[in-house]
Scaffold this active site. Structure first.
Site, short mmCIF file in Angstrom:
data_model
loop_
_atom_site.label_atom_id
_atom_site.label_comp_id
_atom_site.label_asym_id
_atom_site.label_seq_id
_atom_site.Cartn_x
_atom_site.Cartn_y
_atom_site.Cartn_z
N GLY A 31 0.82 -1.21 0.00
CA GLY A 31 0.00 0.00 0.00
C GLY A 31 0.84 1.26 0.00
CG LEU A 33 -0.91 1.71 -3.78
CD1 LEU A 33 -2.09 1.30 -4.65
CD2 LEU A 33 0.15 0.62 -3.77
CG HIS A 37 3.31 1.00 -5.38
ND1 HIS A 37 3.51 2.03 -4.49
CD2 HIS A 37 3.89 -0.09 -4.84
CE1 HIS A 37 4.17 1.57 -3.45
NE2 HIS A 37 4.41 0.29 -3.63
CB SER A 190 5.73 3.52 0.72
OG SER A 190 5.18 2.88 -0.41
#
Ligand code: PAF
Length: 283
Positions: A31, A33, A37, A190
Site C-alpha cells: 500500500g 501507493l 506502484h 512509500s
C-alpha cells in the site's frame, strides 16, 4: 474493482476472472501507493488479461525496532488509485487471515538473502519470501511484477520460486520493472513521506552517490577510492550513516571489486530516522 478480504472470497473472485482461460498478473504491495506502484500495474496490464493487486503490510518482514506501526496506511486512497488504473481485483487480507492462530511456517532463502539489506535487517527476507510464497499460492497468478528498486527482494523471490518449483507464477514470469524516479533522481518509495522538506532535498544525494561511483568505475578508479567518494557524497549531504555501498554481481549478488559486465551498485543510507535504498546497473 472488487475488493476481497477473505481467502474464500479471493478464490471465488479469481475463478471468476479466470473464466474462459484469461491470464492473471499479480502485483504485491504494502500500500501507500505512488507512481512507482502504478507503473507496476501498468506493466502488468500489458502482459495479462486482468491485474490483481494485493495490499498487505506484512508484519513478518519488519524487525522489532522498525516502522511497522508508523508504516503509512491509506486504503481508501490506494483503492481509488488502483480502480483508476483498471485493476480488476484487490486482495487486502487482514493479519489474521494471512497468519491465522497457530501459523508456524517460515521460508528462508540462503545466499541472496545475506548481505545488503539482509545484513542490516535480520529476518527481513524470510518475511518477504514467506508472504510472497503465500500470496502466490493464494492468487495462483500466471505472472507477477516487482520493482527493481528492491533488487535484492527480486533476487530472493526468484530464487525461492526456482527452489520450490513454483508452478504459478513460473520463475520466468516474475518480472522486474525499472525503478521510477522523482525529477531529481530520488527513487520513489512509500518511505519518502517520512522525509522533512530539508531531508527530501538532501535525499537526492543517494542517486548522486550512485552516479559518482558509476562515473569513477568508468574512469577505471579503484573500488576503495570509489566507495570512499560515494560515501562522502552521502555523509556530506545530511545522511547520518551509510549501511552499505557495494558493487555486486546482478544475479548472484556476490561482492565485486570491479565491473564484471553485469555489475550493479547498491546503496543504503540513513537520513533522520529514515533508511533509503537504491541501486543502478553499471553498464
Ligand atoms: O515490496 C514490497 O512492497 C513488499 O516487500 C512485498 C513484496 C509486497 C512483500 O510484502
Amino acid at each position: 474493482m472488487e475488493t476481497v478480504t477473505t481467502l474464500a472470497d479471493l478464490r471465488l473472485a479469481v475463478d471468476e476472472l479466470r473464466g474462459g482461460g484469461a491470464t492473471l498478473a499479480l502485483v504485491p504491495t504494502m500500500g501507500a501507493l505512488h507512481e512507482g506502484h502504478l507503473t507496476l500495474m501498468h506493466e502488468a496490464a500489458k502482459h495479462a488479461d486482468h491485474v490483481i493487486a494485493s495490499i498487505f503490510v506484512n508484519p513478518r518482514q519488519f524487525g522489532p525496532n522498525e516502522d511497522l506501526d508508523a508504516y503509512p496506511r491509506q486504503m481508501a486512497e490506494d483503492s481509488a488509485k488502483l480502480a483508476a488504473e483498471g485493476v480488476a481485483l484487490l486482495w487486502a487480507p487482514t493479519v489474521e487471515a494471512m497468519y491465522p492462530q497457530g501459523y508456524a511456517t517460515n521460508i528462508s532463502v540462503a545466499g541472496v538473502s545475506g548481505g545488503l539489506c539482509g545484513g542490516n535487517r535480520p529476518g527481513h527476507f524470510d518475511g518477504v519470501a514467506t508472504v510472497v510464497c503465500k500470496l502466490f499460492n493464494q492468487v495462483r497468478p500466471d505472472m507477477a511484477f516487482f520493482g527493481e528498486k528492491d533488487w535484492q527482494q527480486l533476487a530472493v523471490i526468484r530464487r525461492m520460486a526456482r527452489d520450490l518449483d513454483l508452478v504459478l507464477p513460473r520463475v520466468e514470469a516474475i518480472h522486474g520493472v525499472p525503478t521510477v524516479r522523482e525529477a531529481d533522481g530520488l527513487a520513489m518509495s512509500s518511505r519518502n513521506v517520512y522525509l522533512s522538506p530539508a531531508q527530501r532535498e538532501q535525499a537526492r544525494a543517494i542517486p548522486e552517490s550512485l552516479a559518482t561511483a558509476k562515473a569513477m568505475l568508468g574512469e577505471g578508479k579503484a573500488w576503495a577510492e570509489i566507495r570512499a567518494a560515494a560515501e562522502a557524497v552521502l555523509l556530506g549531504n545530511g545522511f547520518a550513516s551509510v549501511d552499505y555501498f557495494d558493487l555486486r554481481d546482478a544475479d548472484s549478488l556476490e561482492l565485486l571489486a570491479s565491473d564484471n559486465g553485469k555489475a550493479r551498485l547498491f546503496a543504503a543510507a540513513r537520513i533522520g530516522g529514515t533508511r533509503l535504498i537504491d541501486n543502478v546497473a553499471v553498464t
